[in-house]
Design an enzyme around this catalytic site. Structure first.
Site, PDB file in Angstrom:
ATOM      1  N   VAL A  13     -31.517  50.574 -26.253  1.00  0.00           N
ATOM      2  CA  VAL A  13     -32.014  51.521 -27.099  1.00  0.00           C
ATOM      3  C   VAL A  13     -31.011  52.730 -27.323  1.00  0.00           C
ATOM      4  O   VAL A  13     -31.341  53.891 -28.165  1.00  0.00           O
ATOM      5  CB  VAL A  13     -33.222  52.422 -26.265  1.00  0.00           C
ATOM      6  CG1 VAL A  13     -34.397  51.535 -26.033  1.00  0.00           C
ATOM      7  CG2 VAL A  13     -32.788  52.853 -24.973  1.00  0.00           C
ATOM      8  N   GLY A  14     -29.743  52.461 -26.899  1.00  0.00           N
ATOM      9  CA  GLY A  14     -28.897  53.548 -27.143  1.00  0.00           C
ATOM     10  C   GLY A  14     -28.220  54.272 -25.999  1.00  0.00           C
ATOM     11  O   GLY A  14     -27.761  55.422 -26.313  1.00  0.00           O
ATOM     12  N   LYS A  15     -28.465  54.051 -24.934  1.00  0.00           N
ATOM     13  CA  LYS A  15     -28.250  54.912 -23.776  1.00  0.00           C
ATOM     14  C   LYS A  15     -26.689  55.126 -23.551  1.00  0.00           C
ATOM     15  O   LYS A  15     -26.097  56.231 -23.196  1.00  0.00           O
ATOM     16  CB  LYS A  15     -28.746  54.238 -22.271  1.00  0.00           C
ATOM     17  CG  LYS A  15     -30.151  54.381 -22.069  1.00  0.00           C
ATOM     18  CD  LYS A  15     -30.378  53.946 -20.758  1.00  0.00           C
ATOM     19  CE  LYS A  15     -29.755  52.417 -20.233  1.00  0.00           C
ATOM     20  NZ  LYS A  15     -30.287  51.526 -20.982  1.00  0.00           N
ATOM     21  N   THR A  16     -26.157  54.073 -23.697  1.00  0.00           N
ATOM     22  CA  THR A  16     -24.567  54.170 -23.541  1.00  0.00           C
ATOM     23  C   THR A  16     -23.834  55.296 -24.628  1.00  0.00           C
ATOM     24  O   THR A  16     -23.024  56.091 -24.222  1.00  0.00           O
ATOM     25  CB  THR A  16     -23.850  52.998 -23.390  1.00  0.00           C
ATOM     26  OG1 THR A  16     -24.557  52.061 -22.513  1.00  0.00           O
ATOM     27  CG2 THR A  16     -22.258  53.164 -23.317  1.00  0.00           C
ATOM     28  N   VAL A  17     -24.349  54.786 -25.817  1.00  0.00           N
ATOM     29  CA  VAL A  17     -23.773  55.994 -26.642  1.00  0.00           C
ATOM     30  C   VAL A  17     -24.220  57.314 -26.611  1.00  0.00           C
ATOM     31  O   VAL A  17     -23.546  58.316 -27.017  1.00  0.00           O
ATOM     32  CB  VAL A  17     -24.077  55.403 -28.274  1.00  0.00           C
ATOM     33  CG1 VAL A  17     -23.717  56.186 -29.296  1.00  0.00           C
ATOM     34  CG2 VAL A  17     -23.682  53.706 -28.407  1.00  0.00           C
ATOM     35  N   LYS A  37     -21.912  54.645 -13.487  1.00  0.00           N
ATOM     36  CA  LYS A  37     -22.731  53.643 -13.772  1.00  0.00           C
ATOM     37  C   LYS A  37     -23.132  52.827 -12.556  1.00  0.00           C
ATOM     38  O   LYS A  37     -22.107  52.197 -11.864  1.00  0.00           O
ATOM     39  CB  LYS A  37     -22.004  52.701 -14.738  1.00  0.00           C
ATOM     40  CG  LYS A  37     -22.919  51.424 -14.930  1.00  0.00           C
ATOM     41  CD  LYS A  37     -24.026  51.749 -16.296  1.00  0.00           C
ATOM     42  CE  LYS A  37     -24.793  50.430 -16.409  1.00  0.00           C
ATOM     43  NZ  LYS A  37     -25.901  50.949 -17.628  1.00  0.00           N
ATOM     44  N   GLU A 109     -25.807  56.882 -15.712  1.00  0.00           N
ATOM     45  CA  GLU A 109     -26.492  55.987 -16.694  1.00  0.00           C
ATOM     46  C   GLU A 109     -26.988  54.979 -15.923  1.00  0.00           C
ATOM     47  O   GLU A 109     -26.316  54.085 -15.425  1.00  0.00           O
ATOM     48  CB  GLU A 109     -25.407  55.621 -17.768  1.00  0.00           C
ATOM     49  CG  GLU A 109     -26.296  54.866 -18.863  1.00  0.00           C
ATOM     50  CD  GLU A 109     -25.334  54.145 -19.732  1.00  0.00           C
ATOM     51  OE1 GLU A 109     -25.775  53.109 -20.200  1.00  0.00           O
ATOM     52  OE2 GLU A 109     -24.012  54.546 -19.768  1.00  0.00           O
ATOM     53  N   GLY A 110     -28.255  54.859 -16.079  1.00  0.00           N
ATOM     54  CA  GLY A 110     -29.296  53.578 -15.431  1.00  0.00           C
ATOM     55  C   GLY A 110     -28.828  52.306 -16.430  1.00  0.00           C
ATOM     56  O   GLY A 110     -28.228  52.189 -17.450  1.00  0.00           O
ATOM     57  N   GLY A 112     -31.280  49.568 -18.343  1.00  0.00           N
ATOM     58  CA  GLY A 112     -32.569  49.340 -18.756  1.00  0.00           C
ATOM     59  C   GLY A 112     -33.529  50.537 -18.817  1.00  0.00           C
ATOM     60  O   GLY A 112     -32.934  51.614 -18.888  1.00  0.00           O
TER      61      GLY A 112
END
Length: 238
Positions: A13-17, A37, A109-110, A112
């Site tokens: 869904v774009g968490k990292t960005v 992380k 940042e998790g 999933g």
């Protein structure tokens, strides 16, 4: 907030960005930033993972990765199949507190969604957020189905007494459809929290210098940005 947990309504869904954008905006505001992380899955030893991507895009952040498991599975499953110890909430909270001692903002940042299992006990990222007393930022998709996924995530947060800091749309297309445009108004109601940003589709493909220069324009002031939800919604209506 010294620690902010970043979760998603699901995978891809774009968490990292989004994490990189929040880091870049905070750095532009003069904050020192660390990105944690807890468990990187689906990446072999020596390959760049999510924290490397955040560092590439945001620049100048401290990064930490507690464990890496090669198979692209939930962290608990990946750890078991690799024959290695999982990373539980206590270890995550301890690492985040250590980073918070020397940084203005720690982004956790998790992997999933919020309730993905970290270990055989069924621990989740939400348990780590409870230990930290940290707010949780939810990254969601733009289109059809996102309201239900966002509402479920928000309900899980409330059930644990956790604060939903807000919602960020991880990828907003150049030509949104009707459901996407309507979701701009409906997402805050589903989340019980404000819409705090929308990243344009392909944001992570920008050259790093360009990414850092424009990241603040994708995020609301609560995330050190300049984005305004009402103005964005009006613009999408044409």
């Amino acid at each position: 907030m010294s620690v902010l947990v970043v979760t998603g309504t699901g995978t891809e869904v774009g968490k990292t960005v989004v994490t990189a954008a929040v880091a870049a905006a905070a750095r532009a505001a003069g904050r020192s930033v660390a990105v944690l992380k807890p468990a990187q899955t689906g990446v072999a030893a020596g390959e760049p993972g999510d924290v490397a991507e955040v560092l590439r895009l945001a620049g100048g952040v401290t990064t930490a990765e507690l464990a890496r498991f090669p198979e692209p599975l939930a962290p608990g499953t990946a750890a078991r199949r690799a024959g290695r110890e999982p990373v539980g909430p206590d270890a995550i909270a301890r690492a985040a507190r250590e980073l918070a001692a020397s940084h203005d903002l720690v982004l956790v940042e998790g992997a999933g969604g919020l309730l993905v299992r970290l270990d055989e006990k069924g621990s989740t990222l939400a348990d780590a957020a409870v230990l930290l007393g940290a707010p949780v930022l939810v990254v969601c998709q733009a289109g059809l189905g996102t309201l239900n996924a966002t509402a479920l995530t928000a309900e899980a947060l409330r059930a644990r007494g956790l604060d939903c800091a807000g919602v960020v749309i991880g990828s907003w297309p150049a030509v949104p459809d009707l459901a996407m445009r309507c979701n701009l108004a409906d997402l805050p109601e589903s989340a019980g929290a404000p819409l705090l940003g929308a990243l344009p589709e392909g944001a992570g493909t920008l050259p790093p210098d360009d990414f850092r220069a424009v990241a603040r324009g994708w995020l609301a002031p609560e995330l050190h940005g300049t984005w305004d939800a009402a103005r964005f919604e009006a613009a999408q209506r044409g």
